[in-house]
Motif scaffolding. Sequence first.
Motif, PDB file in Angstrom:
ATOM      1  N   LEU A 146       0.700  -1.326   0.142  1.00 53.90           N
ATOM      2  CA  LEU A 146      -0.030   0.075  -0.184  1.00 53.90           C
ATOM      3  C   LEU A 146       0.787   1.120   0.293  1.00 53.90           C
ATOM      4  N   PRO A 147       0.247   2.227  -0.678  1.00 51.53           N
ATOM      5  CA  PRO A 147       1.006   3.628  -0.530  1.00 51.53           C
ATOM      6  C   PRO A 147       0.809   4.335   0.802  1.00 51.53           C
ATOM      7  N   GLU A 148       1.364   5.555   0.838  1.00 48.91           N
ATOM      8  CA  GLU A 148       1.156   6.256   2.302  1.00 48.91           C
ATOM      9  C   GLU A 148      -0.438   6.821   2.011  1.00 48.91           C
ATOM     10  N   THR A 149      -1.143   7.124   3.168  1.00 45.06           N
ATOM     11  CA  THR A 149      -2.177   7.525   3.102  1.00 45.06           C
ATOM     12  C   THR A 149      -2.296   8.616   2.614  1.00 45.06           C
ATOM     13  N   GLY A 150      -3.551   9.141   1.937  1.00 49.92           N
ATOM     14  CA  GLY A 150      -3.611  10.423   1.107  1.00 49.92           C
ATOM     15  C   GLY A 150      -3.226  10.145  -0.278  1.00 49.92           C
ATOM     16  N   GLN A 151      -2.618   9.128  -0.873  1.00 52.43           N
ATOM     17  CA  GLN A 151      -2.250   8.944  -2.091  1.00 52.43           C
ATOM     18  C   GLN A 151      -3.493   7.917  -2.816  1.00 52.43           C
ATOM     19  N   GLU A 152      -3.349   7.870  -4.242  1.00 53.83           N
ATOM     20  CA  GLU A 152      -4.250   7.022  -4.689  1.00 53.83           C
ATOM     21  C   GLU A 152      -3.793   5.521  -4.662  1.00 53.83           C
ATOM     22  N   VAL A 153      -4.866   4.712  -4.517  1.00 52.68           N
ATOM     23  CA  VAL A 153      -4.569   3.182  -4.298  1.00 52.68           C
ATOM     24  C   VAL A 153      -5.604   2.416  -5.440  1.00 52.68           C
ATOM     25  N   THR A 154      -5.032   1.273  -6.083  1.00 50.40           N
ATOM     26  CA  THR A 154      -6.017   0.668  -6.598  1.00 50.40           C
ATOM     27  C   THR A 154      -5.916  -1.037  -6.246  1.00 50.40           C
ATOM     28  N   LEU A 155      -7.250  -1.433  -5.933  1.00 50.40           N
ATOM     29  CA  LEU A 155      -7.028  -2.816  -5.176  1.00 50.40           C
ATOM     30  C   LEU A 155      -7.937  -3.676  -6.211  1.00 50.40           C
ATOM     31  N   HIS A 156      -7.652  -5.051  -6.180  1.00 45.58           N
ATOM     32  CA  HIS A 156      -8.554  -6.010  -7.008  1.00 45.58           C
ATOM     33  C   HIS A 156      -9.344  -6.547  -5.857  1.00 45.58           C
ATOM     34  N   THR A 157     -10.693  -6.585  -6.055  1.00 49.60           N
ATOM     35  CA  THR A 157     -11.619  -6.873  -5.071  1.00 49.60           C
ATOM     36  C   THR A 157     -12.587  -7.978  -5.262  1.00 49.60           C
ATOM     37  N   HIS A 158     -13.014  -8.542  -4.142  1.00 50.39           N
ATOM     38  CA  HIS A 158     -14.184  -9.704  -4.135  1.00 50.39           C
ATOM     39  C   HIS A 158     -14.948  -9.459  -3.081  1.00 50.39           C
ATOM     40  N   PHE A 159     -16.304  -9.275  -3.436  1.00 55.65           N
ATOM     41  CA  PHE A 159     -17.458  -8.918  -2.659  1.00 55.65           C
ATOM     42  C   PHE A 159     -18.062 -10.276  -2.277  1.00 55.65           C
ATOM     43  N   ALA A 160     -17.867 -10.318  -0.895  1.00 62.11           N
ATOM     44  CA  ALA A 160     -18.856 -11.573  -0.271  1.00 62.11           C
ATOM     45  C   ALA A 160     -19.944 -11.052   0.563  1.00 62.11           C
ATOM     46  N   VAL A 161     -21.070 -11.946   0.255  1.00 64.87           N
ATOM     47  CA  VAL A 161     -22.659 -11.596   0.804  1.00 64.87           C
ATOM     48  C   VAL A 161     -22.814 -12.991   1.741  1.00 64.87           C
TER      49      VAL A 161
END
Length: 209
Positions: A38-53
């Motif tokens: 992860l970058p430092e807080t305040g910077q842009e981040v991209t994450l590949h995600t999985h949504f579990a219900v």
Amino acid sequence: MLGRIRGILVEKAPGQALVECAGLGYEVDIPFTTFFHLPETGQEVTLHTHFAVREDAHSLYGFASRLDRDLFRLLIKVNGVGPKLAVGILSGLDAEQFIRCVEARDANALVKLPGVGKKTAERLLIEMTDRIGQLEGQFVPTSQDATGSGMAGQKLPMRGQDPRDEAEAALIALGYKPQEAAKAISKVAEDGMSSEALIRLALRNMIPA
């Protein structure tokens, strides 16, 4: 399904990140291998995600690479492996390391992961041997893929504590026993080390690559 999120990293701690996107803050459960990218807080981040219900909860899991995310999806299809254990596995081993363990039939490396006993390790080797072929041909991202520049469900009070206490709390949340966590941290601790560095070195010693 939510397959990717890009926004500003508002908060981060081993096990979870808070990403602001279009005015909304998304709590994303992440493995340690993603936290380290992860970058430092305040910077842009991209994450590949999985949504579990589930009936009692909706959870969003995030990963630094698509390969890690896709491996997570394969892991939770294994009998007896839920999202929490899958995150724990990917906290100790990234996708490439896990695939090498399966190809080498290395059960010893898997049983060092919290929550993975001998039977679970054997089941993983059997069931994942056929499934990892689905991951072939994927590009393996570098650490930059999590920056946008080219323990699941647990909220940890990581900031403002002593780095050693933070690191121990993170390992305990991952599933290690308190005695194991304290011993692992004491072995690698040196003055001035951050909690992130302590966690990384402790995991490296506990689960050799």
